[in-house]
Write an enzyme that holds these catalytic residues in place. Structure first.
Site, PDB file in Angstrom:
ATOM      1  N   MET A 108       9.701 -19.130 -10.806  1.00 52.60           N
ATOM      2  CA  MET A 108      10.287 -20.445 -11.073  1.00 52.60           C
ATOM      3  C   MET A 108       9.436 -21.491 -10.373  1.00 52.60           C
ATOM      4  SD  MET A 108      14.388 -19.688 -10.737  1.00 52.60           S
ATOM      5  CE  MET A 108      14.791 -21.355 -11.242  1.00 52.60           C
ATOM      6  N   GLU A 109       8.628 -22.173 -11.157  1.00 51.49           N
ATOM      7  CA  GLU A 109       7.695 -23.154 -10.613  1.00 51.49           C
ATOM      8  C   GLU A 109       8.428 -24.184  -9.760  1.00 51.49           C
ATOM      9  OE1 GLU A 109       3.902 -24.880 -10.040  1.00 51.49           O
ATOM     10  OE2 GLU A 109       4.538 -22.947 -10.849  1.00 51.49           O
TER      11      GLU A 109
ATOM     12  N   GLN B 281       0.913 -13.987 -12.211  1.00 52.07           N
ATOM     13  CA  GLN B 281       0.992 -14.520 -13.569  1.00 52.07           C
ATOM     14  C   GLN B 281      -0.079 -15.584 -13.819  1.00 52.07           C
ATOM     15  OE1 GLN B 281       4.178 -17.307 -15.207  1.00 52.07           O
ATOM     16  NE2 GLN B 281       4.894 -15.339 -16.012  1.00 52.07           N
TER      17      GLN B 281
ATOM     18  N   CYS C 140       6.512 -20.879 -20.672  1.00 50.85           N
ATOM     19  CA  CYS C 140       6.826 -22.100 -19.927  1.00 50.85           C
ATOM     20  C   CYS C 140       7.160 -23.242 -20.894  1.00 50.85           C
ATOM     21  CB  CYS C 140       5.662 -22.508 -19.040  1.00 50.85           C
ATOM     22  SG  CYS C 140       5.977 -24.025 -18.108  1.00 50.85           S
TER      23      CYS C 140
ATOM     24  N   HIS D 230      12.570 -14.365 -22.560  1.00 58.26           N
ATOM     25  CA  HIS D 230      13.602 -15.342 -22.225  1.00 58.26           C
ATOM     26  C   HIS D 230      14.311 -15.689 -23.534  1.00 58.26           C
ATOM     27  CE1 HIS D 230      15.112 -18.808 -19.709  1.00 58.26           C
ATOM     28  NE2 HIS D 230      15.555 -19.100 -20.918  1.00 58.26           N
TER      29      HIS D 230
ATOM     30  N   GLU E 275      20.012 -16.764 -18.312  1.00 55.80           N
ATOM     31  CA  GLU E 275      21.447 -17.052 -18.197  1.00 55.80           C
ATOM     32  C   GLU E 275      22.257 -15.881 -17.658  1.00 55.80           C
ATOM     33  OE1 GLU E 275      23.591 -20.564 -18.398  1.00 55.80           O
ATOM     34  OE2 GLU E 275      21.489 -20.220 -18.897  1.00 55.80           O
TER      35      GLU E 275
ATOM     36  N   ARG F 227      17.429 -18.111 -11.875  1.00 59.43           N
ATOM     37  CA  ARG F 227      18.358 -19.008 -11.197  1.00 59.43           C
ATOM     38  C   ARG F 227      19.592 -18.273 -10.668  1.00 59.43           C
ATOM     39  NH1 ARG F 227      19.674 -23.401 -15.473  1.00 59.43           N
ATOM     40  NH2 ARG F 227      19.658 -21.530 -16.792  1.00 59.43           N
TER      41      ARG F 227
END
Length: 313
Positions: free
Chosen positions: A7-8, A67, A97, A167, A200, A223
């Protein structure tokens, strides 16, 4: 298999360190290393993935796959070869991304409209690195829609990707709920490499639903793991005791100590409050703490306000 997502600007080596101490994570993927038109020096790779200086693993011993993100097959291959010399667990390629600034420069999810180029990139990287170094790819369901999901997945696998992380949203979907886990199932059935479902998953119940709808046994947590550091353990064992706030506080203190040794003073408080903001989703105590410290920007003052004692010198 449970992977920790990149997560950038959030889930970097500092947070990877602390979250992998909790347990339940089998492998991490680093934030992307942007490849444009030059061969990067080793220091760029080790700055973003300092685990390369420690056998490619976090201090807790969890392997980290580095990555890369870019659109030039030759340049991607040259950098992958150099990266492979530093001993990562593997090399992952970013085709997911959704950031506008990345997509405008022909990187990330925008390439999902160019499966032929994706195949050239994956093939070039696969040829450039030793056979023992795994090459994987992370993608979304598509750019503006999911009409080319299977085409892109076949392009990656046909060119040599040994694993796909999907994703379960398009770039146009962003991060808005829901994630379309059921649409991963068609990819899993169409390719002969492991497929990892992502998107999610905030709770163990979400994980069960994601597995059932996608048909995937492997998950990537992002997240959800930041908001609930005990999530991977809860997914592995429904009977596992939740990670209590009292157990989390020392980890937060360790995280802040790492932050204070690695980034500029003016950004230190922001990094801790950023994590605290995510923790509000899972912990009522985090909500109270966040409201109490949100206006504090001095690191020493924040240290005392949250943890009750100044940092050890």
């Amino acid at each position: 298999m449970i992977l920790l997502a990149p997560m950038e600007g959030l889930l970097d080596h500092m947070l990877r360190d602390v979250l992998t101490r909790v347990g339940g994570i089998d492998r991490c993927v680093s934030e992307f290393i942007r490849i444009t038109d030059m061969l990067l020096p080793n220091r760029v790779f080790t700055r973003i993935v300092p685990e390369l200086l420690a056998g490619g693993r976090t201090p807790a011993g969890v392997p980290v796959r580095a990555q890369l993100l870019g659109s030039d097959p030759v340049c991607m291959a040259e950098n992958a070869a150099r990266l492979a010399e530093l001993g990562p667990e593997g090399i992952d390629l970013n085709f997911g991304c959704p950031a506008k600034c990345v997509n405008l420069h022909r990187g990330g999810a925008v390439l999902l409209d160019e499966p032929e180029l994706i195949a050239r990139i994956v093939a070039a990287v696969r040829r450039a690195v030793p056979a023992h170094v795994p090459v994987s790819a992370k993608m979304r369901l598509g750019y503006l829609d999911d009409s080319r999901t299977l085409e892109c997945a076949h392009a990656m696998v046909g060119a040599g990707a040994a694993e796909l992380v999907i994703h379960a949203r398009t770039k146009a979907d962003g991060y808005k709920p829901p994630a379309y886990w059921d649409r991963i199932a068609a990819v899993r059935e169409a390719v002969d490499v492991p497929v990892v479902a992502n998107g999610e998953v905030w709770t163990a119940a979400d994980a069960r639903a994601c597995k059932a709808q996608s048909g995937c046994e492997a998950l990537m947590l992002g997240r959800g793991m930041v908001a609930d550091p005990g999530l991977a353990l809860a997914i592995r064992s429904p009977d596992a005791a939740p990670l209590a706030w009292a157990q989390l506080l020392p980890l937060m203190q360790d995280f802040f100590a790492i932050v204070r040794t690695h980034i500029a003073t003016r950004h230190q408080a922001g990094r801790l409050k950023q994590w605290l903001h995510y923790l509000r989703r899972r912990y009522p105590e985090a909500e109270e703490a966040y409201l109490r410290v949100r206006t504090i920007n001095a690191p020493d003052e924040l240290q005392v306000a949250l943890f009750g004692a100044p940092a050890l010198s």
